[in-house]
Motif scaffolding. Structure first.
Motif, short mmCIF file in Angstrom:
data_model
loop_
_atom_site.label_atom_id
_atom_site.label_comp_id
_atom_site.label_asym_id
_atom_site.label_seq_id
_atom_site.Cartn_x
_atom_site.Cartn_y
_atom_site.Cartn_z
N ARG A 1 70.63 23.19 40.45
CA ARG A 1 71.19 24.43 39.93
C ARG A 1 70.35 25.62 40.38
NH1 ARG A 1 70.49 27.70 35.35
NH2 ARG A 1 72.40 28.82 34.73
N ILE A 2 71.02 26.65 40.85
CA ILE A 2 70.37 27.90 41.25
C ILE A 2 71.07 29.06 40.56
CG2 ILE A 2 69.90 29.47 43.16
CD1 ILE A 2 69.64 27.07 44.98
N ASP A 3 70.29 29.91 39.94
CA ASP A 3 70.82 31.11 39.29
C ASP A 3 70.01 32.28 39.80
OD1 ASP A 3 71.62 33.19 37.70
OD2 ASP A 3 71.31 32.17 35.79
N VAL A 4 70.54 33.00 40.77
CA VAL A 4 69.76 34.08 41.38
C VAL A 4 69.51 35.23 40.41
CG1 VAL A 4 70.40 33.56 43.76
CG2 VAL A 4 71.85 35.08 42.40
N LYS A 5 70.33 35.36 39.39
CA LYS A 5 70.10 36.44 38.43
C LYS A 5 68.85 36.16 37.60
CE LYS A 5 74.90 37.93 38.21
NZ LYS A 5 76.14 38.05 37.41
N ILE B 1 75.56 29.94 43.42
CA ILE B 1 74.20 30.42 43.16
C ILE B 1 74.13 31.41 41.99
CG2 ILE B 1 73.42 30.01 45.53
CD1 ILE B 1 73.84 32.99 46.11
N GLY B 2 75.22 31.55 41.25
CA GLY B 2 75.21 32.43 40.09
C GLY B 2 75.15 33.90 40.44
N ALA B 3 75.71 34.27 41.59
CA ALA B 3 75.64 35.66 42.06
C ALA B 3 76.96 36.38 41.85
CB ALA B 3 75.27 35.69 43.54
N ASP B 4 76.92 37.71 41.94
CA ASP B 4 78.13 38.50 42.05
C ASP B 4 78.55 38.50 43.52
OD1 ASP B 4 78.12 39.17 39.35
OD2 ASP B 4 76.83 40.92 39.71
#
Length: 382
Positions: A195-199, A67-70
């Motif tokens: 695609r998921i990019d939470v930022k 998910i594009g997270a830290d």
């Protein structure tokens, strides 16, 4: 194009399984890990001192990658419902405001708010299922509806579980921010595919389990928590959520302050020696293929299914409005109650959902499965 991955699964050639949206089969590697983990739990004295923490962090990292997270912004939880209940404890919902949900959405993002509404003095505003299948437009209209009560938050799925409608969560997030409203996303039917990019998306909470599209076991789920929401009180009170509560120290309750990141929301009894590694393996496989490759393959399969079924007496959603991995078949005269059983008798598997037949392929499916499905459907659905 990503080739068919059937060899990674224990799936005989005569099985046509189009039901990943209910539960996916475990890859062989995850099954092997599960068996090894059962044996490991049988002899726990052999476990290294850092075994549990290494499992926690491997899984947290694997979920974050999807998910594009830290990793520090991801909590280990048992289910989507647990995550939504956590959000319900953290997010303020003012009296006289409203919470937006979708009609016939899965129970997980809905029931928490229905239970809280009367005591909390707020309304649950249900977006009705749009006749044209355009969930995004329907949600945007509800967000911006003139004369409505102030909007506290939206708690919705990013792909509707029953009809496969794909919501444009970026447009919805932008509209919610204009209203000063929070965003809780059940991404059960999205993570691992689109695609998921939470930022970039910046939801308050985004939650997903592993037992469907990321090829993992039941009972493992993950919750992204925006940093602005990492100061709340967890659903449970656990030692791991605190700065220093440790049986290994000479002082047990040494520092009761909560941790400063999403780990404060980790579930109790998170040391799942058996299933946590299985979840990591599934997520790592999916991440290795990449969203673009998975979408390309699954779009091809649902596209061929739509072509094969298109001239029959059924209704199919507009390709532009449906998720690439779910094809929901509606029946103008109603679906025969025994249709799923007739399909299953021929080793063809799909799920009945709210009067529709939900077909959901994954990377283990191929064109032969599509041809078989269409052929069997024509024979038993007439």
């Amino acid at each position: 194009m990503l080739p068919c991955q059937r060899a990674l699964f224990d799936m005989p050639r005569d099985v046509c399984f189009f039901n990943a949206a209910s539960w996916s089969p475990l890859p062989r590697a995850a099954q092997d890990a599960g068996r090894a983990a059962v044996a490991r739990k049988g002899q726990p004295w052999k476990l290294a001192a850092d075994f549990a923490s290494s499992q926690h962090e491997r899984a947290r990292k694997a979920a974050a990658v999807l998910i594009g997270a830290d990793p520090s912004d991801v909590a280990l939880i048992p289910s989507v419902g647990y995550g939504v209940s956590t959000a319900g404890k953290v997010l303020p919902v003012a009296r006289g405001s409203r919470v937006l949900v979708l009609e016939n959405d899965h129970s997980s993002p809905v029931l928490e708010w229905l239970v809280r509404a009367e005591a909390g003095g707020f309304a649950v505003d249900t977006v009705q299922q749009p006749a044209d299948g355009d969930w995004t437009s329907a949600v945007l209209e509800a967000i911006e509806r003139g004369g409505a009560s102030p909007l506290a938050l939206a708690s919705i799925s990013s792909v509707h579980w029953s009809d496969g409608g794909a919501l444009d969560v970026m447009r919805i997030a932008t509209a919610l921010k204009r209203q000063g409203a929070a965003f809780v996303i059940d991404a059960t039917h999205d993570v691992g595919v689109r695609r998921i990019d939470v930022k970039a998306l910046d939801p308050d909470f985004l939650i997903f389990p592993t037992y469907k599209w990321v090829l993992g076991p039941y009972g493992r789920a993950f919750m992204y928590v925006a940093r602005r929401r990492q100061g709340g009180q967890p659903l449970e009170q656990t030692a791991a959520a605190r700065q220093a509560v440790s049986a290994e120290d000479t002082i047990y309750f040494r520092d009761l302050r909560y941790r400063d990141d999403a780990r404060r929301y980790d579930m109790g009894e998170r040391d799942h020696f058996i299933s946590l590694e299985m979840a990591s393996i599934g997520m790592e496989l999916v991440a290795g293929w990449g969203s673009e490759a998975v979408v390309e393959r699954l779009s091809m399969l649902t596209g061929k299914l739509a072509e094969g079924l298109g001239n029959l007496d059924v209704r199919l959603p507009d390709e532009k409005l449906r998720a690439p991995h779910i094809l929901s078949v509606a029946f103008p005269k109603g679906m025969a109650a025994d249709l799923p059983k007739k399909l299953a008798a021929a080793n063809v598997h799909a799920a009945p959902r709210l009067g529709r037949l939900r077909i959901s392929p994954h990377v283990y499916n191929d064109e032969e499965d599509v041809e078989r499905f269409v052929d069997v459907f024509r024979k038993v659905a007439g």
